[in-house]
Design a protein around this motif. Structure first.
Motif, PDB file in Angstrom:
ATOM      1  N   UNK A 267     -75.639  20.244  64.090  1.00 34.98           N
ATOM      2  CA  UNK A 267     -75.318  19.899  65.473  1.00 34.98           C
ATOM      3  C   UNK A 267     -76.578  19.672  66.301  1.00 34.98           C
ATOM      4  N   UNK A 268     -77.709  20.197  65.848  1.00 33.20           N
ATOM      5  CA  UNK A 268     -78.972  20.097  66.571  1.00 33.20           C
ATOM      6  C   UNK A 268     -79.758  18.838  66.208  1.00 33.20           C
TER       7      UNK A 268
ATOM      8  N   UNK B  55     -73.720  18.845  75.809  1.00 36.22           N
ATOM      9  CA  UNK B  55     -74.341  18.770  77.136  1.00 36.22           C
ATOM     10  C   UNK B  55     -75.847  18.564  77.026  1.00 36.22           C
ATOM     11  N   UNK B  56     -76.483  19.274  76.076  1.00 32.43           N
ATOM     12  CA  UNK B  56     -77.937  19.160  75.917  1.00 32.43           C
ATOM     13  C   UNK B  56     -78.343  17.770  75.448  1.00 32.43           C
ATOM     14  N   UNK B  57     -77.529  17.179  74.584  1.00 35.86           N
ATOM     15  CA  UNK B  57     -77.861  15.843  74.079  1.00 35.86           C
ATOM     16  C   UNK B  57     -77.863  14.819  75.205  1.00 35.86           C
ATOM     17  N   UNK B  58     -76.854  14.877  76.077  1.00 34.72           N
ATOM     18  CA  UNK B  58     -76.815  13.943  77.210  1.00 34.72           C
ATOM     19  C   UNK B  58     -77.955  14.225  78.184  1.00 34.72           C
ATOM     20  N   UNK B  59     -78.274  15.501  78.378  1.00 30.33           N
ATOM     21  CA  UNK B  59     -79.389  15.852  79.276  1.00 30.33           C
ATOM     22  C   UNK B  59     -80.697  15.255  78.753  1.00 30.33           C
ATOM     23  N   UNK B  60     -80.963  15.425  77.465  1.00 31.38           N
ATOM     24  CA  UNK B  60     -82.193  14.908  76.886  1.00 31.38           C
ATOM     25  C   UNK B  60     -82.199  13.380  76.857  1.00 31.38           C
TER      26      UNK B  60
ATOM     27  N   UNK C 104     -71.808  26.550  70.161  1.00 34.48           N
ATOM     28  CA  UNK C 104     -73.059  25.838  69.900  1.00 34.48           C
ATOM     29  C   UNK C 104     -72.863  24.328  69.990  1.00 34.48           C
ATOM     30  N   UNK C 105     -71.751  23.834  69.437  1.00 35.79           N
ATOM     31  CA  UNK C 105     -71.488  22.397  69.444  1.00 35.79           C
ATOM     32  C   UNK C 105     -71.261  21.904  70.864  1.00 35.79           C
TER      33      UNK C 105
ATOM     34  N   UNK D 191     -80.217  15.487  68.486  1.00 34.48           N
ATOM     35  CA  UNK D 191     -81.120  15.652  69.635  1.00 34.48           C
ATOM     36  C   UNK D 191     -82.577  15.687  69.176  1.00 34.48           C
ATOM     37  N   UNK D 192     -82.836  16.344  68.058  1.00 34.99           N
ATOM     38  CA  UNK D 192     -84.196  16.379  67.524  1.00 34.99           C
ATOM     39  C   UNK D 192     -84.671  14.967  67.185  1.00 34.99           C
ATOM     40  N   UNK D 193     -83.828  14.226  66.478  1.00 36.04           N
ATOM     41  CA  UNK D 193     -84.172  12.849  66.098  1.00 36.04           C
ATOM     42  C   UNK D 193     -84.460  12.007  67.332  1.00 36.04           C
TER      43      UNK D 193
END
Length: 352
Positions: free
Chosen positions: A297-298, A336-341, A330-331, A301-303
């Motif tokens: 799931x992480x 939310x974190x993916x859209x923020x980044x 976590x998912x 965003x890392x990529x």
């Protein structure tokens, strides 16, 4: 005396007003068009703000074509699809242009699907879920064309706009979720110059959490299989005096990785910090190709963070010893974190 003949009923005129179900369906199609077109527009703006970062690769890959052809298709999508979503009654030339552009995108998405299965067939990737994200893009584009070609009906405007809004909202949730499942669970391991493993919680007594242990074990397996000579461990403070990277180092050594092959980044307090710090390590150690290990799931965003710095990495999902009990949390947090980044570079809100 002749019998009276009953007059024939007049033929029922063709219905030109849609039912509630048809209005919802039309709103769904137009919502898809609005999301795809709006996403393309944001990505094009992102390319202008951060040259070299191709954000559109997250939904469609034009790299097998010339840059000019790709940009023309994406600019057309960014203009014509939102226009269709807002104004579905199209002139003949706009309809032809919109349909032609959608068919072109569909062909590119189909080629992306073929490319995925070619890699899978050749053994260059291992797919936890053998369905590429590009297949979902292909199906979404195929859904658009018949409705674009059909004669528009007089719909229930409020219901259609409500359906459009709901569809866009659902896409905002489903898009990153599908990335996590389709991309995140695909293993791109290959020979590289280094392996980067991202930290997770370390308990107060110095014991790695299950998530951290899974990541370290996966990275060590890659090293022991001879795929890279260096393991870079990045993390932040633990719950107690033992730092995440200390716990990672201790575990890696116990699994057979020599400490001289391990490089520690104790300032990897979040994903962006890890990307910034490891890029500096790449430059210092002349590392050209790297694999990155974290949970599925992480990984999207890392990529994305590495791509925002025009660095290409190959992601490897951590082999989970068991499904984490807080996985739904976590998912959801990661969506939310993916859209923020994703949004921050467009707003110019971060500096590396």
């Amino acid at each position: 005396m002749s019998k009276r003949t009953r007059p024939r009923a007049a033929p029922t005129p063709a219905r030109d007003k849609s039912t509630s179900g048809e209005s919802i369906r039309d709103g769904f199609i137009r919502g898809l068009a609005a999301f795809i077109g709006g996403f393309s527009l944001l990505n094009l703006l992102g390319n202008l703000l951060r040259p070299g970062y191709d954000a559109n690769i997250w939904w469609i890959d034009f790299r097998f074509l010339s840059t000019v052809v790709g940009n023309i298709c994406l600019i057309a999508a960014a203009v014509l699809l939102p226009l269709y979503a807002c104004l579905p009654n199209m002139s003949r030339w706009r309809k032809d242009l919109t349909v032609l552009m959608t068919i072109a995108l569909t062909a590119v998405a189909a080629w992306n699907v073929i490319g995925f299965y070619r890699l899978l067939h050749r053994g260059e990737i291992q797919a936890g879920v053998p369905l590429p994200f590009s297949l979902l893009v292909l199906l979404s584009l195929l859904v658009l064309v018949p409705t674009m070609l059909a004669k528009p009906r007089k719909g229930r405007r409020r219901l259609e706009w409500f359906s459009i809004a709901v569809t866009v909202a659902v896409c905002l949730f489903v898009f990153p979720l599908a990335q996590m499942i389709c991309f995140g669970k695909t293993d791109y391991r290959r020979r590289a110059d280094a392996i980067v493993v991202l930290g997770a919680r370390t308990y107060a007594d110095g014991t790695p959490s299950d998530a951290l242990a899974d990541r370290v074990r996966t990275a060590c397996r890659l090293y022991l299989d001879g795929l890279a000579p260096i393991v870079i461990m990045s993390g932040g403070p633990g719950d107690g005096p033992v730092h995440e990277t200390e716990a990672m180092l201790k575990m890696a050594v116990s699994l057979g990785v020599p400490d001289k092959a391990i490089v520690l980044d104790p300032d990897g307090i979040n994903t962006r910090a890890t990307v910034r710090n490891t890029i500096a390590i790449f430059d210092r150690l002349k590392i050209q190709r790297a694999m990155v290990v974290s949970h599925f799931y992480h990984l999207p965003r890392i990529k994305m963070c590495y791509q925002q710095q025009t660095r290409e990495v190959y992601t490897v999902p951590a082999k989970e010893s068991y499904t984490l009990t807080r996985m739904p949390y976590y998912v959801t947090r990661e969506i939310a974190a993916l859209w923020k980044y994703y949004i921050e570079p467009l707003a110019g809100r971060f500096e590396y």
